[in-house]
Design an enzyme around this catalytic site. Structure first.
Site, PDB file in Angstrom:
ATOM      1  N   SER A 142       0.862  -1.182   0.000  1.00 26.19           N
ATOM      2  CA  SER A 142       0.000   0.000   0.000  1.00 26.19           C
ATOM      3  C   SER A 142       0.895   1.227   0.000  1.00 26.19           C
ATOM      4  O   SER A 142       2.065   1.154   0.397  1.00 26.19           O
ATOM      5  CB  SER A 142      -0.875  -0.005   1.255  1.00 26.19           C
ATOM      6  N   TYR A 155      -2.268  -0.310  10.495  1.00 25.04           N
ATOM      7  CA  TYR A 155      -2.364  -0.722   9.090  1.00 25.04           C
ATOM      8  C   TYR A 155      -1.056  -0.439   8.350  1.00 25.04           C
ATOM      9  O   TYR A 155      -0.524  -1.313   7.655  1.00 25.04           O
ATOM     10  CB  TYR A 155      -3.521   0.000   8.407  1.00 25.04           C
TER      11      TYR A 155
END
Length: 245
Positions: A142, A155
């Protein structure tokens, strides 16, 4: 014949979003796709659509937090097609919240899916690829693997870990096995549905004002796969042109 034609590609998290888009694109380009996810009903529907279009696809229910499930998926692929050329470790969750919210169970879930899920894919596939003397891991990270933002600390930590694990694997295997990290920017997906914290939901709504379709990431994955065996696309970041993040 393209460099994707007839390759056996295993995809986790294949029931929606990037995983589903990648399955559709690779199958259309001649790959034999082996799809894993928890939602077997969605996988079966997708496999039926692909088979109806004359493409090759099979599926199996998989929870990537369970090592045996992932091993069974790889064994299933070998049983059906005789080998595995690419493993796409795509399954992920993103329940954003500030640390002070103390959503410890959600932290644990991100660690289990986003980190352990990738490690389980490597553990299941690496011995096989070493025996084959060929193969490729594509790990989905990501833009959160490059910068941290409020509500996303855990995250982002899991995605930093995916980058670190992938780079370590790349350095260790050398030669026969390729390792690629693909880091999507804001992409249309169901990830935001896992956010229970209202602050995290509000931040994601702001992020998602500018997003790209999952097909954009699928094309990046195809690009990495179709390179010659002696070319390793180590890292790709794919984000909306207008995105400041």
């Amino acid at each position: 014949m393209s460099d994707i034609q007839n390759k056996v590609v295993v995809i986790t998290g294949a029931s929606s979003g990037i995983g589903e888009a990648t399955a559709r694109l690779l199958a259309a380009r001649g790959a034999r796709v082996v799809l894993g996810a928890r939602r077997i009903d969605r996988l079966q529907t997708l496999v039926h659509e692909l088979e109806t279009a004359g493409q090759q696809a099979v599926c199996k229910a998989v929870d990537v937090t369970r090592r045996d499930d992932v091993q069974n998926l790889i064994d299933f692929a070998v049983e059906r097609f005789g080998r595995v050329d690419v493993i796409i470790n795509n399954a992920g969750v993103m329940p954003l919240s500030k640390l002070e919210a103390l959503k410890v169970e959600e932290w644990d879930r991100m660690i289990d899916v986003n980190i352990r899920g990738v490690l389980h894919g490597i553990a299941a596939g690496l011995p096989l690829m070493q025996r084959q003397r060929s193969g490729q891991f594509i790990n989905i990270a990501s833009i959160g693997a490059y910068a941290v933002s409020p509500t996303a600390a855990v995250y982002c930590a899991t995605k930093y870990a995916v980058r670190a694990i992938s780079e370590g694997l790349r350095q260790e295997v050398g030669g026969d096995v390729r390792v690629t990290v693909i880091s999507p920017g804001v992409t249309e997906s169901e990830l935001a549905e896992s956010i229970s914290d209202e602050g995290g939901r509000a931040e994601m709504r702001e992020f998602r004002k500018i997003s790209i379709p999952a097909e954009a990431i699928a094309r990046a994955i195809a690009y990495a796969i179709e390179q010659p065996a002696d070319v390793d696309v180590s890292e790709l970041i794919v984000r909306p042109t207008a995105s400041p993040f």
